[in-house]
Motif scaffolding. Structure first.
Motif, PDB file in Angstrom:
ATOM      1  N   GLU A   1       0.842  -1.194   0.000  1.00 49.65           N
ATOM      2  CA  GLU A   1       0.000   0.000   0.000  1.00 49.65           C
ATOM      3  C   GLU A   1       0.877   1.244   0.000  1.00 49.65           C
ATOM      4  OE1 GLU A   1      -3.237   0.510  -0.007  1.00 49.65           O
ATOM      5  OE2 GLU A   1      -3.903  -1.574  -0.016  1.00 49.65           O
TER       6      GLU A   1
ATOM      7  N   THR B   1       0.216   4.447   1.004  1.00 54.78           N
ATOM      8  CA  THR B   1      -0.756   5.287   1.687  1.00 54.78           C
ATOM      9  C   THR B   1      -0.416   6.756   1.482  1.00 54.78           C
ATOM     10  OG1 THR B   1      -1.020   3.591   3.358  1.00 54.78           O
ATOM     11  CG2 THR B   1      -1.843   5.786   3.887  1.00 54.78           C
TER      12      THR B   1
ATOM     13  N   ASP C   1      -3.696   3.280  -6.235  1.00 53.11           N
ATOM     14  CA  ASP C   1      -3.875   4.348  -5.248  1.00 53.11           C
ATOM     15  C   ASP C   1      -4.554   5.562  -5.871  1.00 53.11           C
ATOM     16  OD1 ASP C   1      -2.732   2.901  -3.254  1.00 53.11           O
ATOM     17  OD2 ASP C   1      -0.713   3.664  -3.586  1.00 53.11           O
TER      18      ASP C   1
END
Length: 418
Positions: free
Chosen positions: A372, A374, A382
């Motif tokens: 991920e 983030t 994403d």
């Protein structure tokens, strides 16, 4: 205090200031035709002197009232002296009961203690009742009985008037408190509205800045993944050409460098196009998606299909742009990673939401093995998730190694403002 309240208070001040002069003047004027009630010269002189004294008292009070407001000891003394003068005048001529009745109107403004106010009203009712009974003093029991009955009747009326006055005063205070509370509530509401407007403006600025940051990250990723890699490949091919003496080998590597340059140019044009959804300038979302998919299929040499389900509606520009860009991101990922032979894109209008599904039959991947990133939100999965989230939507990815990938975006159906 409202404008109406201030105007009413001003009128009461004028009335309290001038009504003693008016009632004294009425008594003085009417005392002339009733002079036979004062047979003696001394009595007439006494009336004249008392009228002058009452006038001087009123003139003094007119000046004194400017220096202080509200009932206090000075105003109570003025009330008492005025009553005494009025009582004496009424004793000499009952017509001056008009002047004594002044005490009925301003007792609350002159006497500070509530119990003494009642005493002041009773005191004023004595000469008034005496004047109603024919004038003081009385000669005989009948006159005193009549005076007692009139005094009782006057005080009953005064009690009723005072009671209703207190009720009205309490209602006025309650209304004033309610108005004050409403004004405070309105002020708090206006403050909340101002704060909400400022917060809304701040959120719009933040959303715009976030969108700019997203586009910058997406462009940075695309430059790294396409243009930078293409330029690196071109440099590598040209270095081979420079180091080989074989014309055939050199020709082969020049051709490869040319292919890489053309491909990089196409990627650069696509990146510029994605800065703004020009495909939506003249077409609705379904037609723009069909054109985008057809152009991608021709460029990537992959069989692609577009399916529309439900009744197509004219969507808000931001919703259309979001779904178009998610489609472009998904197709770009297919080109880079999937090695697919077939892609199916489905746009579905379902009540209060719109769904977009992009499925391919490529090599797939393990979603749990993808780290991920983030907060990046600039490209790839994403970026698509960030775009859907900004529209209060969601994006899910279903994939399995060897069985292709399915990207599904769901956003609220927000119609175009006509």
């Amino acid at each position: 205090m409202t404008t109406v309240d201030r105007d009413m208070e001003r009128r009461w001040d004028v009335f309290h200031r001038w009504q003693p002069y008016g009632l004294l003047g009425v008594g003085a004027v009417l005392s002339v035709p009733t002079a036979e009630l004062m047979p003696g010269t001394a009595e007439r002189i006494a009336v004249a002197v008392l009228v002058v004294v009452a006038l001087v008292l009123q003139l003094w009070w007119g000046r004194a009232v400017r220096t202080h407001r509200g009932p206090d000891a000075t105003s109570a003394a003025y009330y008492t002296v005025r009553w005494a003068i009025g009582f004496a005048l009424t004793w000499l001529n009952p017509i001056f009961a008009f002047y004594v009745s002044t005490g009925y109107f301003d007792v609350n403004e002159r006497i500070p203690d509530r119990r003494w106010r009642r005493v002041g009203l009773v005191a004023c009712s004595v000469p008034v009742a005496g004047a109603q009974a024919g004038g003081l003093p009385f000669h005989g029991g009948a006159g005193w009985l009549l005076f007692a009955g009139l005094l009782m009747a006057n005080n009953v009326l005064l009690t009723l008037v005072a009671h209703f006055y207190e009720l009205e005063d309490s209602l006025s205070r309650a209304r004033a408190e309610s108005i004050t509370q409403l004004e405070s509530a309105n002020a708090a509401l206006q403050q909340a509205l101002d704060e909400n407007a400022a917060l809304h403006a701040q959120l719009l600025v933040q959303a715009r800045e976030a969108g700019i940051a997203d586009e910058r990250r997406r462009l940075a990723a695309e430059i790294h993944d396409t243009l930078a890699q293409g330029l690196t490949g071109i440099i590598a091919q040209l270095q081979v050409v420079a180091n080989t003496p074989d014309p055939a080998v050199a020709r082969t590597h020049v051709d490869r460098a040319s292919d890489l340059a053309r491909h990089s140019l196409g990627e650069a044009r696509r990146s510029v196009q994605n800065l703004a959804p020009v495909a939506l300038a003249h077409d609705g979302l379904p037609r723009a998606l069909r054109k985008t998919i057809d152009q991608w299929a021709e460029r990537a040499d992959v069989r692609a299909e577009f399916i529309l389900t439900g009744a197509a509606e004219h969507l808000h520009a931001e919703v259309s742009a979001t779904l178009l860009r998610i489609t472009q991101e998904a197709l770009a990922n297919v080109s880079k990673h999937a090695d697919a032979s077939r892609v199916v894109t489905t746009l579905s209008f379902m009540g209060d939401e719109v769904t977009l599904d992009v499925r391919d039959d490529g090599r797939g991947f393990d979603p749990m093995a993808v780290p991920e990133r983030t907060g990046t939100g600039g490209f790839g999965l994403d970026g698509m998730r960030a775009r859907a989230a900004r529209m209060a939507g969601s994006l899910t990815v279903e994939a399995e190694p060897g069985y292709g990938t399915a990207v599904s975006a769901r956003v609220p159906l927000v119609r175009h403002d006509r």
